[in-house]
Design a protein around this motif. Structure first.
Motif, short mmCIF file in Angstrom:
data_model
loop_
_atom_site.label_atom_id
_atom_site.label_comp_id
_atom_site.label_asym_id
_atom_site.label_seq_id
_atom_site.Cartn_x
_atom_site.Cartn_y
_atom_site.Cartn_z
N ILE A 42 27.38 -15.26 29.38
CA ILE A 42 27.93 -14.24 30.53
C ILE A 42 28.88 -15.31 31.41
O ILE A 42 30.42 -15.06 31.45
N VAL A 43 28.38 -16.72 31.78
CA VAL A 43 29.09 -17.49 32.53
C VAL A 43 30.41 -17.91 31.43
O VAL A 43 31.36 -17.97 31.94
N ALA A 44 30.18 -18.27 30.34
CA ALA A 44 30.94 -18.60 29.31
C ALA A 44 32.21 -17.67 29.23
O ALA A 44 33.43 -17.94 28.95
N THR A 45 31.62 -16.38 29.03
CA THR A 45 32.81 -15.37 28.81
C THR A 45 33.77 -15.05 30.17
O THR A 45 34.87 -14.51 29.87
N ILE A 46 32.99 -15.34 31.09
CA ILE A 46 33.84 -15.40 32.34
C ILE A 46 34.95 -16.42 32.25
O ILE A 46 35.98 -16.23 32.72
N GLY A 47 34.58 -17.53 31.97
CA GLY A 47 35.26 -18.78 31.80
C GLY A 47 36.57 -18.34 30.69
O GLY A 47 37.57 -18.76 30.87
N MET A 48 36.32 -17.74 29.59
CA MET A 48 37.24 -17.18 28.57
C MET A 48 38.07 -16.52 29.21
O MET A 48 39.28 -16.22 28.94
#
Lengths: 293, 232
Positions: free
Chosen positions: A102-108
């Motif tokens: 979830i955090v990574a896709t927010i970054g993406m």
């Protein structure tokens, strides 16, 4: 205009909304269903689909139809490649951990959005519709292209259904969705399945965007609304349930279209959100929630 | 054929296998006996690559397989019938078998052989597997593993929750498979089932093999059960 024809117009607008929303939400649902990854960057793949459609259409400017149909093929492929690379470089390395992804896709989301702002710019840019044809009804005229979008989305839905339910690839995806560990014990390379599914989910969003961009224009912030609506649809339909996604997208799309025409788009969003709240309270697994191990 | 040596497996911070070692020959049935949590299921999962070994080796016909990705292990010829069957219960019987056949180049022959052992499944091919009876589900789980055309089969409590007639069917199938040269690791709680099909018995305790012996030793001295497993 009398109430009847006005309702017909609103229903057609709702169907258009539902068609695009179904494709977008289906991508999100597929990714969550198979990978258990909540892809917050899904709306950005939608936006990229529209931006690449503008780019391709600008390159093939000899006739709007040529530019559009080349974009309909090329743009989803580019978006799929970007999603594939993101999956390999980021999600795989996080071992598909639900919280971390979830955090990574927010970054993406921010990386894609800001890169687009830097390269494509802040302007909304139109892509010409492949054809202009007005269907003249007794009460009003309606865009033939809008109907084309609805039909194209239905064709895509049937294609997705066929792949999932009638092909070896679909069987592999369903087995992975149901029980990833047992799938591995029978020789299914789940990481490859995940990479394919993530790319396919992004491509569905990109196709939806290419279809809608002649009506709505390409803009670097255009991914946020479809993301919100897709989450509403996926939660309402049941996380991971493709049947639920289609039913919920029809429900939300139609109600959004009709309420927007009769009242206001803001009221339509309020009602959609209220509907999700009610579903979460009374049927947390969604209308067609699928249980997974 | 299958050789496990000094296998260490951790589940989070707790060590579930502590130097587990086993050997299994062609056409042999080795039964793992032990209390709940002793490490029997983890041993099977480690062989399949589903539980990663931090130390030790798993060799199949001399080739190291513990370093392979989990999906490569069945391609080397190891079939797995997990505890609780773990069917793809929303899929039909045919689709479950098709998943078993995915690693095979000549699936028709393998499928025919699997269905010959369980003719009842032939009548249920179109049925959603979650709606089968417990016994039929166990048949399907076993047939699905056989669709890999394995040389080694891992069976985790195949008779759990079954009625006596179905237990006899499963036992007969194990004997048939052994007679066809398949090597079988069987995790089983029913002592009478162990005595009727096993060639050797391995008592597992605290994540390691405490003692391995021919099944005849257990027949001759039933007190071994109470010594190692606390029953009998």
């Amino acid at each position: 205009m009398a109430f009847g024809p006005f309702l017909l117009l609103a229903t057609l607008e709702g169907l258009l909304q539902a068609a695009v929303l179904t494709l977008t939400a289906l991508g999100l649902s597929l990714v969550f269903g198979v990978m258990r990854v909540v892809n917050v960057a899904h709306g950005e793949f939608y936006m990229l689909g529209a931006v690449f459609a503008w780019w391709v259409a600008s390159m093939f400017g000899m006739h709007p139809a040529v530019g559009f149909f080349v974009a309909l093929i090329v743009s989803p492929i580019i978006v799929g490649a970007i999603a594939f690379a993101s999956e390999r470089l980021i999600l795989k390395r996080l071992n598909y951990d639900p919280e971390s992804t979830i955090v990574a896709t927010i970054g993406m989301l921010y990386i894609i959005q800001q890169t687009t702002l830097l390269t494509y710019g802040p302007d909304a840019r139109p892509v010409p519709a492949p054809f202009y044809y007005r269907i003249q009804l007794p009460w009003f005229g309606y865009s033939g292209y809008n109907l084309f979008v609805i039909v194209a989305a239905i064709v895509m839905l049937v294609a997705v259904w066929f792949v999932l339910s009638r092909t070896r690839l679909g069987l592999i995806m369903r087995a992975t969705q149901f029980d990833r560990e047992t799938a591995q014990a029978f020789g299914i390379p789940i990481e490859r399945v995940y990479a394919f599914v993530f790319a396919a989910g992004a491509m569905l969003a990109a196709i939806a965007a290419v279809l809608i961009v002649p009506i709505r224009q390409a803009h670097y912030l255009m991914g946020l609304d479809p993301l919100l609506l897709s989450f509403i649809v996926v939660i309402l339909g049941g996380l991971g349930s493709l049947r639920g996604t289609v039913v919920a997208a029809l429900l939300i799309g139609l109600s959004d279209g009709i309420i927007s025409v009769f009242f206001s788009p803001t009221l339509a969003k309020m009602i959609s959100t209220l509907l999700v709240a009610l579903v979460l309270v009374f049927k947390p697994e969604g209308l067609f929630g699928a249980k997974a191990r | 054929m299958l050789e496990i040596s000094d296998l260490d497996v951790y589940h989070g911070s707790s060590q579930t296998l502590k130097g587990m070692s086993l050997t299994l020959g062609k056409g042999e049935v080795l039964c793992l006996l032990g209390r709940n949590g002793a490490g029997k299921t983890t041993t099977l999962r480690a062989i399949m690559g589903l539980a990663r070994a931090q130390r030790g080796s798993v060799r199949l016909d001399g080739a190291e397989i513990s370093t392979l990705p989990a999906h490569e292990v069945p391609r080397r010829g190891i079939g797995y019938v997990p505890q609780g069957r773990r069917l793809f219960s929303e899929l039909t019987v045919r689709e479950n078998l098709e998943i078993g056949l995915m690693t095979r180049r000549s699936p028709r022959r393998v499928l025919d052989e699997a269905l010959a052992l369980f003719p009842r499944l032939q009548e249920r091919l179109g049925q959603v597997s979650g709606t089968l009876s417990g016994g039929e589900q166990q048949m399907l789980a076993t047939a699905r593993a056989l669709c890999i055309d394995p040389s080694v089969i891992l069976l985790d409590e195949p008779t759990e929750g079954l009625m006596p007639s179905m237990i006899a069917t499963i036992r007969d199938v194990i004997v048939t498979l052994r007679d066809h040269g398949k090597a079988i690791v069987l995790v089983e709680q029913r002592v009478e089932a162990v005595l009727s099909v096993a060639d050797r018995v391995c008592f597992v305790e605290n994540g390691r093999a405490q003692a391995t012996m021919p099944v005849q030793d257990l027949r001759d001295d039933p007190s071994l059960l109470s010594r190692y497993v606390g029953v009998g």
